[in-house]
Design an enzyme around this catalytic site. Structure first.
Site, PDB file in Angstrom:
ATOM      1  CB  ALA A 175      -0.981  -0.094   1.267  1.00  0.00           C
TER       2      ALA A 175
ATOM      3  CB  ALA B 275       3.082  -2.142  -5.854  1.00  0.00           C
ATOM      4  CB  VAL B 276       7.130  -5.043  -2.431  1.00  0.00           C
ATOM      5  CG1 VAL B 276       5.774  -5.747  -2.440  1.00  0.00           C
ATOM      6  CG2 VAL B 276       8.008  -5.729  -3.428  1.00  0.00           C
TER       7      VAL B 276
ATOM      8  CB  ALA C 177      10.199  12.243 -11.862  1.00  0.00           C
TER       9      ALA C 177
ATOM     10  CG  HIS D 220     -13.272  34.362  -3.091  1.00  0.00           C
ATOM     11  ND1 HIS D 220     -13.312  33.139  -2.121  1.00  0.00           N
ATOM     12  CD2 HIS D 220     -14.377  34.822  -3.505  1.00  0.00           C
ATOM     13  CE1 HIS D 220     -14.845  33.042  -1.793  1.00  0.00           C
ATOM     14  NE2 HIS D 220     -15.375  33.801  -2.506  1.00  0.00           N
TER      15      HIS D 220
HETATM   16  P1  FAD Z   1      15.088   6.209 -14.627  1.00  0.00           P
HETATM   17  O1  FAD Z   1      13.770   7.133 -14.674  1.00  0.00           O
HETATM   18  O2  FAD Z   1      14.849   5.067 -14.054  1.00  0.00           O
HETATM   19  O3  FAD Z   1      15.671   6.405 -15.653  1.00  0.00           O
HETATM   20  C1  FAD Z   1      17.017   5.499 -15.856  1.00  0.00           C
HETATM   21  C2  FAD Z   1      17.316   5.332 -17.126  1.00  0.00           C
HETATM   22  O4  FAD Z   1      18.540   4.750 -17.337  1.00  0.00           O
HETATM   23  C3  FAD Z   1      16.346   4.272 -17.738  1.00  0.00           C
HETATM   24  O5  FAD Z   1      15.968   4.696 -18.980  1.00  0.00           O
HETATM   25  C4  FAD Z   1      17.431   2.979 -18.247  1.00  0.00           C
HETATM   26  O6  FAD Z   1      16.930   2.448 -19.442  1.00  0.00           O
HETATM   27  C5  FAD Z   1      18.811   3.761 -18.466  1.00  0.00           C
HETATM   28  N1  FAD Z   1      19.840   2.909 -17.935  1.00  0.00           N
HETATM   29  C6  FAD Z   1      19.994   2.187 -16.833  1.00  0.00           C
HETATM   30  N2  FAD Z   1      21.142   1.392 -16.840  1.00  0.00           N
HETATM   31  C7  FAD Z   1      21.738   1.839 -18.096  1.00  0.00           C
HETATM   32  C8  FAD Z   1      22.819   1.700 -18.721  1.00  0.00           C
HETATM   33  N3  FAD Z   1      23.759   1.020 -18.055  1.00  0.00           N
HETATM   34  N4  FAD Z   1      23.135   2.044 -20.045  1.00  0.00           N
HETATM   35  C9  FAD Z   1      22.188   2.933 -20.526  1.00  0.00           C
HETATM   36  N5  FAD Z   1      20.942   3.139 -19.935  1.00  0.00           N
HETATM   37  C10 FAD Z   1      20.826   2.674 -18.809  1.00  0.00           C
HETATM   38  N6  FAD Z   1       7.999   9.889  -9.562  1.00  0.00           N
HETATM   39  C11 FAD Z   1       7.192  11.507  -9.382  1.00  0.00           C
HETATM   40  O7  FAD Z   1       8.120  12.089  -8.838  1.00  0.00           O
HETATM   41  N7  FAD Z   1       6.093  11.276  -9.622  1.00  0.00           N
HETATM   42  C12 FAD Z   1       5.077  10.259  -9.883  1.00  0.00           C
HETATM   43  O8  FAD Z   1       4.103  10.707 -10.110  1.00  0.00           O
HETATM   44  C13 FAD Z   1       5.699   9.191  -9.989  1.00  0.00           C
HETATM   45  N8  FAD Z   1       4.956   8.037 -10.479  1.00  0.00           N
HETATM   46  C14 FAD Z   1       5.456   6.853 -10.619  1.00  0.00           C
HETATM   47  C15 FAD Z   1       4.884   5.897 -11.057  1.00  0.00           C
HETATM   48  C16 FAD Z   1       5.265   4.487 -11.069  1.00  0.00           C
HETATM   49  C17 FAD Z   1       4.196   3.425 -11.762  1.00  0.00           C
HETATM   50  C18 FAD Z   1       6.677   4.487 -11.145  1.00  0.00           C
HETATM   51  C19 FAD Z   1       7.276   3.068 -11.375  1.00  0.00           C
HETATM   52  C20 FAD Z   1       7.634   5.355 -10.736  1.00  0.00           C
HETATM   53  C21 FAD Z   1       6.711   6.718 -10.515  1.00  0.00           C
HETATM   54  N9  FAD Z   1       7.764   7.655  -9.972  1.00  0.00           N
HETATM   55  C22 FAD Z   1       7.016   8.977  -9.842  1.00  0.00           C
HETATM   56  C23 FAD Z   1       9.149   7.675  -9.798  1.00  0.00           C
HETATM   57  C24 FAD Z   1       9.928   8.011 -11.057  1.00  0.00           C
HETATM   58  O9  FAD Z   1       9.551   7.583 -12.135  1.00  0.00           O
HETATM   59  C25 FAD Z   1      11.394   7.927 -10.646  1.00  0.00           C
HETATM   60  O10 FAD Z   1      11.775   8.500  -9.596  1.00  0.00           O
HETATM   61  C26 FAD Z   1      12.300   8.648 -11.862  1.00  0.00           C
HETATM   62  O11 FAD Z   1      12.069   8.046 -13.213  1.00  0.00           O
HETATM   63  C27 FAD Z   1      13.756   8.611 -11.712  1.00  0.00           C
HETATM   64  O12 FAD Z   1      14.343   9.100 -12.551  1.00  0.00           O
HETATM   65  P2  FAD Z   1      15.944   8.618 -12.922  1.00  0.00           P
HETATM   66  O13 FAD Z   1      16.420   9.544 -13.843  1.00  0.00           O
HETATM   67  O14 FAD Z   1      16.826   8.351 -11.577  1.00  0.00           O
HETATM   68  O15 FAD Z   1      15.744   6.966 -13.237  1.00  0.00           O
HETATM   69  P1  AMP Z   2       6.822   1.806  -1.507  1.00  0.00           P
HETATM   70  O1  AMP Z   2       8.161   1.332  -0.665  1.00  0.00           O
HETATM   71  O2  AMP Z   2       6.261   3.158  -1.000  1.00  0.00           O
HETATM   72  O3  AMP Z   2       6.817   1.718  -3.057  1.00  0.00           O
HETATM   73  O4  AMP Z   2       5.593   0.671  -0.911  1.00  0.00           O
HETATM   74  C1  AMP Z   2       5.893  -0.776  -0.974  1.00  0.00           C
HETATM   75  C2  AMP Z   2       5.005  -1.498   0.192  1.00  0.00           C
HETATM   76  O5  AMP Z   2       5.032  -2.717   0.163  1.00  0.00           O
HETATM   77  C3  AMP Z   2       5.763  -1.158   1.466  1.00  0.00           C
HETATM   78  O6  AMP Z   2       4.672  -0.412   2.293  1.00  0.00           O
HETATM   79  C4  AMP Z   2       5.818  -2.554   2.317  1.00  0.00           C
HETATM   80  O7  AMP Z   2       5.655  -2.578   3.464  1.00  0.00           O
HETATM   81  C5  AMP Z   2       4.933  -3.341   1.396  1.00  0.00           C
HETATM   82  N1  AMP Z   2       5.349  -4.821   1.164  1.00  0.00           N
HETATM   83  C6  AMP Z   2       6.517  -5.106   0.997  1.00  0.00           C
HETATM   84  N2  AMP Z   2       6.566  -6.534   1.214  1.00  0.00           N
HETATM   85  C7  AMP Z   2       5.454  -7.039   1.457  1.00  0.00           C
HETATM   86  C8  AMP Z   2       4.742  -8.207   1.756  1.00  0.00           C
HETATM   87  N3  AMP Z   2       5.342  -9.610   1.364  1.00  0.00           N
HETATM   88  N4  AMP Z   2       3.389  -8.504   1.974  1.00  0.00           N
HETATM   89  C9  AMP Z   2       2.837  -7.087   2.092  1.00  0.00           C
HETATM   90  N5  AMP Z   2       3.435  -6.051   1.850  1.00  0.00           N
HETATM   91  C10 AMP Z   2       4.582  -5.881   1.485  1.00  0.00           C
END
Ligand code: FAD
Ligand code: AMP
Length: 474
Positions: free
Chosen positions: A191, A278-279, A329, A453
């Site tokens: 969650a 989604a852990v 991000a 407002h």
């Molecule tokens: P990433 O976006 O993971 O980018 C890393 C890149 O490096 C990737 O494209 C990968 O292909 C590339 N790469 C890795 N290793 C290599 C290599 N050796 N050579 C070449 N390329 C490589 N964050 C928010 O702030 N707001 C949100 O609403 C939000 N929603 C999210 C929803 C979901 C479902 C998920 C999964 C994440 C969400 N996040 C959100 C988190 C956010 O996506 C990340 O924090 C962010 O993308 C991190 O940016 P980054 O540039 O560090 O890495």
């Molecule tokens: P986040 O780190 O915000 O993405 O949340 C991931 C969540 O998954 C955390 O709140 C963890 O406590 C939960 N979680 C991790 N492993 C398990 C598990 N085996 N069963 C239920 N919840 C889990």
């Protein structure tokens, strides 16, 4: 051999932003990125644009509209007959948004004369990277040299042994953004932010959703009062949230998943049609060769950096999800800008105390700074102003009356220490609070600022007034 001032590894919001800022500052820049989209085409944008922030918000918006039409439109006098969800169309819309934005980044690279090296990057020495091309064009691996290297390789979904992702019945966040139908029964493990956002999407579209969370507290990092209110609201929307429920096993036949979990020391089982794991996420350094050239990683696999994002090698920096700090991000991007500026001999600036957090449930949850819980533990004297969203005229007009805004300030100096919002558009409202924190503002500063407002922002104004017990509308 090609040679650059800066090579950035990773083209997500950390890496592509760092590359653009480097180029703006006159540094010759390349970005190595290995991501291939579903059509096997190389794309920029990383997790955020391809399978994270943007596609999840696209589905949250689509499902929010659906839910509004089904449950709330009538209240506005809008009668809509025959409402039906076309999941295929929703997913196609999401894809096209992702495509527009990732192509936009490629355009920005062209505009800024950044060389996009479409391949996987691996350190061969402290200033040489081997690029192994990906995609249909392929080709042989080649080395590039750089005076400075920025690691921005991001993170990947974490897995747990009891629930192995099979990309069919058991999926991670990426799979959950691409369901072709609404599952009738959906399980979500975790969650956290991602579990609640994706659980909300499919719940709004009609799935019966059970969220299993190992911890006893709901949204532990969130202000307790707001987390409790959010939990009640999400339950009312239909999310069956089970806390203290640790998943210990799963079994699949070809149609459904049986999930076994422990709650109150008893073994429980549920059966679902799809399961989202989604852990959490873990840093991605796979095949990077960082350790081999002397870059230290911590015990959890994050690249060790100091407060300025310098690694243990003087010319190598690391930013974003692959280093300590929130996996967000905007945090990745700000680190990218700061590192680029430092490389160009400028001071660079990141205020880790002023990073906004947002959970895009409905109502949204957003905060900046500390919670009451944290301040109590630190023994800080503070004052709290709280204002219910229901007392906002604009919120009433919108038909959005759930939630509240809390402002916490230092009892002696009145400096704002935290702002916590549960409410409609909290993701936008939090920005005013972030600016105030960034400027070391006080609740009095916000209280004396005129707010238009009727707006939701007036609720933040009222929360500031409430710190001094002079809220007008509550
Ligand atoms: P990433 O976006 O993971 O980018 C890393 C890149 O490096 C990737 O494209 C990968 O292909 C590339 N790469 C890795 N290793 C290599 C290599 N050796 N050579 C070449 N390329 C490589 N964050 C928010 O702030 N707001 C949100 O609403 C939000 N929603 C999210 C929803 C979901 C479902 C998920 C999964 C994440 C969400 N996040 C959100 C988190 C956010 O996506 C990340 O924090 C962010 O993308 C991190 O940016 P980054 O540039 O560090 O890495
Ligand atoms: P986040 O780190 O915000 O993405 O949340 C991931 C969540 O998954 C955390 O709140 C963890 O406590 C939960 N979680 C991790 N492993 C398990 C598990 N085996 N069963 C239920 N919840 C889990």
């Amino acid at each position: 051999m090609k040679s650059f001032d800066v090579v950035v590894i990773g083209g997500g919001p950390g890496g592509y932003v760092a590359a653009i800022r480097c180029a703006q500052l006159g540094l010759s820049t390349a970005c190595v990125e290995s991501w291939l989209n579903d059509d096997n085409q190389p794309v920029l944008g990383g997790t955020c644009l391809n399978v994270g922030c943007i596609p999840s918000k696209a589905l949250l918006d689509s499902s929010h509209h659906f839910s509004f039409i089904k449950h709330e439109a009538k209240e506005h006098g809008i009668n809509v007959a025959g409402v039906a969800m076309d999941v295929h169309r929703m997913i196609e819309r999401k894809k096209s948004i992702v495509q527009t934005l990732t192509q936009g980044i490629a355009g920005l690279f062209r505009k800024n004369k950044i060389e996009w090296l479409k391949g996987h990057g691996r350190f061969i020495s402290e200033n040489q990277i081997e690029v192994r091309p990906v995609g249909e064009d392929g080709g042989d691996a080649f080395p590039v040299t750089a005076k400075h290297i920025i690691i921005a390789t991001g993170s990947v979904p974490m897995t747990i042994p009891p629930a192995q992702v099979d990309d069919n019945l058991i999926v991670d966040s990426t799979g959950a953004l691409a369901f072709t139908d609404v599952p009738r029964r959906l399980g979500v493990i975790g969650a956290g932010v991602i579990g609640l956002e994706l659980g909300s999407v499919w719940n709004r579209l009609g799935a019966e959703v059970v969220v299993l969370e190992a911890l006893d507290d709901f949204l532990a990092p969130v202000d307790r009062q707001l987390a409790n209110e959010a939990e009640k609201l999400l339950r009312k929307q239909g999310l069956d949230i089970r806390l203290g429920a640790k998943v210990t096993g799963t079994g699949c036949n070809n149609r459904e998943v049986t999930i076994t979990y422990e709650q109150d020391e008893a073994k429980q089982q549920i059966v679902v049609d799809k399961l989202i794991v989604a852990v959490g996420r873990k840093p991605n350094t796979q095949g990077l060769g960082a350790r081999e050239v002397g870059i230290e990683l911590d015990q959890r696999g994050f690249i060790e950096v100091d407060g300025l994002c310098c690694t243990t090698l003087p010319n190598v920096y690391a930013i974003g999800d692959v280093v300590r700090g929130p996996m967000l991000a905007h945090k990745a991007s700000e680190e990218g800008v700061a590192v680029a500026e430092r490389i160009a001999g400028k001071p660079g600036h990141i205020n880790y105390d002023a990073i906004p957090w947002v959970i895009y449930t409905w109502p949204e949850i957003a905060w900046v700074g500390k919670t009451e819980h944290e301040l109590k533990a630190e023994g800080v004297d503070y004052r709290v102003g709280s204002f219910p969203i229901a007392a906002s005229g604009r919120a009433r007009a919108m038909g959005e009356v759930d939630g509240r805004i809390k402002m916490i300030s230092d009892a002696h100096t009145d400096r704002i220490l935290g702002v916590h919002i549960l409410g409609p558009n909290a993701s936008e409202l939090i920005s005013e609070a972030v600016v105030a924190v960034e400027f070391d503002g006080s609740s009095e500063d916000i209280a004396r600022t005129i707010h238009a407002h009727p707006t939701l922002a007036e609720a933040l104004h009222e929360a500031a007034l409430a710190v001094d017990k002079r809220s007008i509308h509550f």
